[in-house]
Enzyme design. Sequence first.
Site, short mmCIF file in Angstrom:
data_model
loop_
_atom_site.label_atom_id
_atom_site.label_comp_id
_atom_site.label_asym_id
_atom_site.label_seq_id
_atom_site.Cartn_x
_atom_site.Cartn_y
_atom_site.Cartn_z
N HIS A 50 0.80 -0.96 0.03
CA HIS A 50 0.42 0.03 0.00
C HIS A 50 0.62 1.22 -0.07
O HIS A 50 0.75 2.21 -0.47
CB HIS A 50 -1.15 -0.12 0.54
CG HIS A 50 -1.63 1.00 0.86
ND1 HIS A 50 -3.54 1.25 0.23
CD2 HIS A 50 -2.36 2.00 2.02
CE1 HIS A 50 -4.05 2.51 0.58
NE2 HIS A 50 -3.28 2.71 1.63
N TYR A 53 4.70 0.08 -3.09
CA TYR A 53 4.18 -0.12 -4.20
C TYR A 53 5.46 -0.91 -4.85
O TYR A 53 5.98 -1.13 -6.71
CB TYR A 53 3.90 1.19 -5.75
CG TYR A 53 3.13 2.05 -5.15
CD1 TYR A 53 1.74 1.52 -5.49
CD2 TYR A 53 3.58 3.17 -4.39
CE1 TYR A 53 0.55 2.63 -5.23
CE2 TYR A 53 2.03 4.32 -3.98
CZ TYR A 53 0.84 3.61 -4.19
OH TYR A 53 0.35 4.65 -4.15
N HIS A 96 -9.75 3.13 -1.29
CA HIS A 96 -10.70 2.17 0.10
C HIS A 96 -11.42 0.75 -0.11
O HIS A 96 -12.28 1.12 0.84
CB HIS A 96 -11.49 3.84 0.71
CG HIS A 96 -10.22 3.49 2.12
ND1 HIS A 96 -10.77 4.15 3.40
CD2 HIS A 96 -9.25 3.99 2.57
CE1 HIS A 96 -10.53 4.03 4.43
NE2 HIS A 96 -8.91 4.25 4.08
N ASN A 97 -10.56 0.15 -0.96
CA ASN A 97 -11.42 -1.18 -1.02
C ASN A 97 -11.68 -2.35 0.16
O ASN A 97 -12.29 -1.94 0.71
CB ASN A 97 -10.57 -1.59 -1.87
CG ASN A 97 -10.73 -0.49 -3.31
OD1 ASN A 97 -11.85 0.01 -2.99
ND2 ASN A 97 -9.57 -1.66 -3.62
N GLN A 315 -8.02 9.73 11.80
CA GLN A 315 -7.88 10.47 10.46
C GLN A 315 -7.99 12.54 10.87
O GLN A 315 -7.92 12.68 12.45
CB GLN A 315 -9.76 10.99 9.90
CG GLN A 315 -9.70 9.06 9.20
CD GLN A 315 -9.27 8.87 8.19
OE1 GLN A 315 -9.24 10.23 6.56
NE2 GLN A 315 -7.99 8.07 8.64
#
Length: 744
Positions: A50, A53, A96-97, A315
């Site tokens: 994530h 890469y 945001h799977n 967040q």
Amino acid sequence: MTIPNTIPITPELIASHGLKPDEYQRILDLIGREPTFTELGIFSAMWNEHCSYKSSKKWLRTLPTKGPRVIQGPGENAGVVDIDDGDCVVFKMESHNHPSYIEPYQGAATGVGGILRDVFTMGARPIAAMNALRFGEPDHPKTRHLVSGVVSGVGGYGNSFGVPTVGGEVEFDARYNGNILVNAFAAGIAKSNAIFLSEAKGVGLPVVYLGAKTGRDGVGGATMASAEFDESIEEKRPTVQVGDPFTEKCLLEACLELMQTGAVIAIQDMGAAGLTCSAVEMGAKGDLGILLELDKVPVREERMTAYEMMLSESQERMLMVLQPEKEEEAKAIFVKWGLDFAIVGWTTDDLRFRVMHQGEEVANLPIKDLGDQAPEYDRPWRESGKRAPLPANLVAAPEDYGQALLQLVGSANQSSRRWVYEQYDTLIQGNSLQLPGGDAGVVRVDGHPSKALAFSSDVTPRYVEADPFEGGKQAVAECWRNITATGAEPLAATDNLNFGNPEKPEIMGQFVEAVKGIGEACRALDFPIVSGNVSLYNETNGVAILPTPTIAGVGLLPDWSKMARIGSANDGDKVIMIGVDGSHLGQSVYLRDVLSSSEGPAPEVDLFAERRNGDFVRSVIRNGQATACHDISSGGLAVALAEMAMASGKGLTIDLSEGKGEPHALLFGEDQARYVLTLPADVADFVCVNAEGGGVPFRRLGTVGGTALVVGDLISLPIQQLRDAHESWFPDFMEGRGELAAAE
């Protein structure tokens, strides 16, 4: 150097952090000792798929990322493209799977929050959002719950924050049953000479924590997002973050206000892997070390460990390197907006990432090896086999063309998405010119009399599965075509590459070929990739999703008064198709939904034809000659005509007698590089002469008028009947009206 290590590092602990034995050996070789538990967490976060890469980097480098308008390409929080007059558009799409499958409302909400932060971190005020959503088959027991949660989460966050959602996609397929996709896009406007980057510059400068407090939510989220799912999925719920859009709105205003003071040297939002990733990226990019003091981090939970603080994905947080003399001014701004402001560290000249907690050094690592020198793999890959051609005469024609069209416009994947987008605020900020339901969302550039931006997001996963190279090309071409169909000039794109497990050569092959196709199309269409995201390991119990390389693009309309819509035709207008007659039924929705077949190859994308036909259509629109325009994609000409008739409320009388080929291929074929234009009768001949002169294939189709879609003696459907079919599927499905609705 002695660093206390209270938790033994076992093979099980290493594996649970997503690190392979050879990667752990690389860590030992790098630091010359066993890592602490906190250091193991830091390596796990920075070296996972994530953040690093590591499986895709080699291939991403092959994509075109430069162009005359590109100010900032990949590598920053978002891409930046010049839109003239000293303005630029800042945009990105990311996934945001995994979180959205586990906890759909918060997963989707924080996906929106994260992408908005990527945009305003660069100094841009967000003006538009889109989201591309993929769910499992409608009759899967979890699908309705996931749709409801994700749509509520996207709307709940975006609406409260105050950004209009202007477009997107919603699709269903059994291959997403165990792994939905939530790809969130945001765009903002900034001044071209006031872009803020994440590269720290200067030694001994304060590293400042901004925004909300740190909690335990999302600890290990980035590592979870780099793994396949199995039966233990419910246990991963604590790794999903919780978002607060009102705090984010305050953070936006505080950041933009602070940026105007000249205090900001570098800024990075805390997204995946939180404090770890933001601090490492800022230092590594600027060839600087970073020293963090965790005792100064604002927390909202007691007795948080260094490990939890470093990996929390709470967040609405930012990290910034500040001009020291501006410290008090900066603090006053954040206090005014009710946000935390804390100096939590300094930049250093030793290229080390050092973390202090309660007087002890809990991490001391080489910062470059964590960041831009993380492991990189050249994974083995296998080419996908080619599918045999499928001539149209071997595909059954429908017994009743009208019924076939009603079935398509009322199907799970072709029906109206009104139920979804009516839950989003599409008009906030007061600049939205085209709302969801057309080819592209269009938003005025505030403060400019005539300029607007067009946005579209596209991919056809069934094409990519059948032929990853052509499918990759087609995703780019359709995005470019949708933007062109408004009259806008496509400027640049962002990619969100969703695939299964890259350790399987056939999946890695899909990825490699799709990226090659994307690159070829972007080069041919002058449509560079300026930002993006890769999401791998989208598998559950070994079943991979359909390969889904989503492409989102931005286009520029110099004069929005001349833009085209799909539903703005006038009675008496002539209907013209630009492009070749329909002939390709392989992988079409007609084949899938009417004949229950998935045979044949994906349609080939002739990029020269795309460019020629699209440039011609754009010139017609910009000359003020077209009254309406729609690109032809899934469902072919028949669905495009039906959508135009439903949008305008005006009938169409179409004559295909001059078309070459089988009637069902003319109507439902999904050949590329095609558009439907409506033109005033006195202009139509002139446009056709110009098309002929420019070597642009076209076909005169008929006339606008009446209250029905009539195609020769094959189809005669009142617009209201089309609308009833088109508008009813989604509400019926969500309300569970007659489970038949879900099983269609």
